[in-house]
Design a protein around this motif. Structure first.
Motif, PDB file in Angstrom:
ATOM      1  N   ALA A 166       0.837  -1.195   0.000  1.00 12.22           N
ATOM      2  CA  ALA A 166       0.000   0.000   0.000  1.00 12.22           C
ATOM      3  C   ALA A 166       0.873   1.246   0.000  1.00 12.22           C
ATOM      4  N   LYS A 167       0.402   2.263  -0.671  1.00 16.02           N
ATOM      5  CA  LYS A 167       1.066   3.563  -0.654  1.00 16.02           C
ATOM      6  C   LYS A 167       0.023   4.637  -0.370  1.00 16.02           C
ATOM      7  N   GLU A 168       0.336   5.497   0.584  1.00 21.75           N
ATOM      8  CA  GLU A 168      -0.623   6.534   0.971  1.00 21.75           C
ATOM      9  C   GLU A 168      -0.510   7.742   0.053  1.00 21.75           C
ATOM     10  N   GLY A 169      -1.630   8.318  -0.268  1.00 19.52           N
ATOM     11  CA  GLY A 169      -1.700   9.597  -0.963  1.00 19.52           C
ATOM     12  C   GLY A 169      -2.663  10.511  -0.229  1.00 19.52           C
ATOM     13  N   THR A 170      -2.487  11.799  -0.387  1.00 24.72           N
ATOM     14  CA  THR A 170      -3.359  12.752   0.298  1.00 24.72           C
ATOM     15  C   THR A 170      -3.906  13.781  -0.683  1.00 24.72           C
ATOM     16  N   ILE A 171      -5.085  14.260  -0.381  1.00 26.38           N
ATOM     17  CA  ILE A 171      -5.697  15.366  -1.117  1.00 26.38           C
ATOM     18  C   ILE A 171      -6.005  16.452  -0.092  1.00 26.38           C
ATOM     19  N   THR A 172      -5.327  17.577  -0.217  1.00 29.94           N
ATOM     20  CA  THR A 172      -5.548  18.699   0.692  1.00 29.94           C
ATOM     21  C   THR A 172      -6.593  19.624   0.085  1.00 29.94           C
ATOM     22  N   LEU A 173      -7.741  19.691   0.729  1.00 26.41           N
ATOM     23  CA  LEU A 173      -8.810  20.579   0.283  1.00 26.41           C
ATOM     24  C   LEU A 173      -8.527  21.996   0.778  1.00 26.41           C
ATOM     25  N   GLN A 174      -8.716  22.968  -0.088  1.00 22.50           N
ATOM     26  CA  GLN A 174      -8.487  24.368   0.257  1.00 22.50           C
ATOM     27  C   GLN A 174      -9.764  25.161   0.025  1.00 22.50           C
ATOM     28  N   ASN A 175     -10.198  25.861   1.064  1.00 20.80           N
ATOM     29  CA  ASN A 175     -11.437  26.639   1.017  1.00 20.80           C
ATOM     30  C   ASN A 175     -11.099  28.124   0.966  1.00 20.80           C
ATOM     31  N   PRO A 191     -11.897  -0.442  -6.025  1.00 21.95           N
ATOM     32  CA  PRO A 191     -11.439  -0.986  -4.740  1.00 21.95           C
ATOM     33  C   PRO A 191      -9.932  -0.928  -4.538  1.00 21.95           C
ATOM     34  N   ALA A 192      -9.160  -0.676  -5.595  1.00 24.48           N
ATOM     35  CA  ALA A 192      -7.708  -0.553  -5.435  1.00 24.48           C
ATOM     36  C   ALA A 192      -7.341   0.742  -4.716  1.00 24.48           C
ATOM     37  N   PHE A 193      -8.253   1.709  -4.717  1.00 26.49           N
ATOM     38  CA  PHE A 193      -8.014   2.985  -4.043  1.00 26.49           C
ATOM     39  C   PHE A 193      -8.899   3.015  -2.796  1.00 26.49           C
ATOM     40  N   VAL A 194      -8.258   2.980  -1.630  1.00 26.66           N
ATOM     41  CA  VAL A 194      -8.971   2.768  -0.371  1.00 26.66           C
ATOM     42  C   VAL A 194      -8.919   4.038   0.484  1.00 26.66           C
ATOM     43  N   ARG A 195     -10.084   4.584   0.784  1.00 27.71           N
ATOM     44  CA  ARG A 195     -10.153   5.730   1.698  1.00 27.71           C
ATOM     45  C   ARG A 195      -9.848   5.267   3.109  1.00 27.71           C
ATOM     46  N   ASN A 196      -8.893   5.910   3.780  1.00 31.61           N
ATOM     47  CA  ASN A 196      -8.571   5.518   5.151  1.00 31.61           C
ATOM     48  C   ASN A 196      -8.785   6.651   6.150  1.00 31.61           C
ATOM     49  N   THR A 197      -9.617   7.625   5.745  1.00 36.39           N
ATOM     50  CA  THR A 197     -10.093   8.649   6.682  1.00 36.39           C
ATOM     51  C   THR A 197     -11.620   8.611   6.660  1.00 36.39           C
ATOM     52  N   THR A 218      -8.186  24.581   5.408  1.00 36.71           N
ATOM     53  CA  THR A 218      -7.743  23.335   4.774  1.00 36.71           C
ATOM     54  C   THR A 218      -8.223  22.111   5.561  1.00 36.71           C
ATOM     55  N   ALA A 219      -8.363  21.007   4.838  1.00 34.23           N
ATOM     56  CA  ALA A 219      -8.649  19.700   5.425  1.00 34.23           C
ATOM     57  C   ALA A 219      -8.028  18.651   4.503  1.00 34.23           C
ATOM     58  N   VAL A 220      -7.641  17.504   5.081  1.00 38.06           N
ATOM     59  CA  VAL A 220      -6.897  16.497   4.326  1.00 38.06           C
ATOM     60  C   VAL A 220      -7.701  15.201   4.241  1.00 38.06           C
ATOM     61  N   ILE A 221      -7.754  14.642   3.034  1.00 38.89           N
ATOM     62  CA  ILE A 221      -8.335  13.318   2.790  1.00 38.89           C
ATOM     63  C   ILE A 221      -7.193  12.371   2.445  1.00 38.89           C
ATOM     64  N   SER A 222      -7.164  11.208   3.095  1.00 41.16           N
ATOM     65  CA  SER A 222      -6.100  10.231   2.857  1.00 41.16           C
ATOM     66  C   SER A 222      -6.663   9.036   2.081  1.00 41.16           C
ATOM     67  N   ILE A 223      -5.972   8.673   0.994  1.00 40.81           N
ATOM     68  CA  ILE A 223      -6.385   7.559   0.139  1.00 40.81           C
ATOM     69  C   ILE A 223      -5.174   6.655  -0.100  1.00 40.81           C
ATOM     70  N   ASP A 224      -5.303   5.369   0.201  1.00 37.71           N
ATOM     71  CA  ASP A 224      -4.240   4.391  -0.075  1.00 37.71           C
ATOM     72  C   ASP A 224      -4.464   3.742  -1.436  1.00 37.71           C
TER      73      ASP A 224
END
Length: 255
Positions: A166-175, A191-197, A218-224
């Protein structure tokens, strides 16, 4: 120190006309504290182009005499961006012992900072005051920064990841807007991309700094990325928001 809301004044005079008896005359008056006060500035915050923000300015009159509030036109590069509502010929009547409300509306037409002034007067006996009007127009409230990404800067790109790892990726939301944004129903379509938040996040409102610059919330979403076999994968992160102008968004995923 106690500051009285009003101060009563009294004066006794004696009128002495020629060839007549003197007549006493009493004069009474009341000076009311803050009767001429107006705000130094009104900040409408940041909002998307095409939407409007209202500010209700309540004018209270604690005196026993009706007063007339007046305001001029807005002085700005794009003066039609601001509107003064509830005024007849630039004036608003405020009844004795009562109040009236002036609604100011900000409607940005382009993405920039707005800085205008309008002259206001609380009553005929009050001095004029220039009130600063601040606002910001933005193209959209919500944007995002994926990491890692590709050359586009808009896709969450994991690169090569061995199967069963698994490799973690993040998406930083900016308002960029002055309202809190609630993001819900966060999910992926592969299903290969798994939300872990959590499947919902709250993105704080943008704030204006003391120097006039803006800081996005800002808020962060983490996806493996968890591949089960060799080969390239592509998918989407999907989510809904409570923004009328931006009810949902998608972010590309690949690995």
């Amino acid at each position: 120190m106690v500051v009285e809301a009003f101060v009563d004044h009294f004066a006794n005079l004696e009128l002495r006309p020629d060839f007549a008896d003197a007549s006493p005359l009493s004069i009474k008056g009341r000076a009311i504290s803050d009767s001429c006060d107006l705000p130094d500035s009104i900040d409408f915050g940041a909002l998307p182009i095409g939407l409007s923000s209202d500010y209700a300015l309540q004018i209270n009159n604690t005196s026993a005499i009706a007063s007339t509030f007046s305001a001029g036109t807005v002085n700005d590069v794009s003066a039609d961006t601001y509107f003064l509502l509830g005024l007849g010929n630039g004036q608003l009547q405020v009844p004795a012992g009562g109040s009236s409300t002036l609604t100011l509306r900000f409607s940005p037409t382009e993405p920039r900072d707005y800085n205008g002034t309008v002259s206001m007067r609380r009553g005929a006996s009050c001095p004029e005051k220039n009130v600063q009007l601040l606002g910001r127009g933005v193209t959209s409230c919500l944007t995002w920064v994926p990491s890692p990404t590709d050359t586009s800067g808009t896709i969450l790109s994991y690169g090569a990841v061995p199967p069963a790892t698994a490799k973690e990726g993040t998406i930083t939301l900016q308002n960029a807007c002055s309202v809190v944004v609630n993001v819900s129903n966060i999910r992926t379509n592969d299903p290969a991309f798994v939300r872990n938040t959590a499947d919902a996040v709250t993105v704080p409102a943008a704030t204006r700094n003391s120097d006039g610059t803006w800081a996005s919330g800002t808020a962060v979403i983490s996806i493996d990325f968890q591949p089960t076999a060799f080969g390239s994968k592509q998918g989407l992160l999907l989510a809904a928001t409570d923004l009328e102008a931006q009810p949902n968004f998608t972010v590309g995923l690949k690995g």
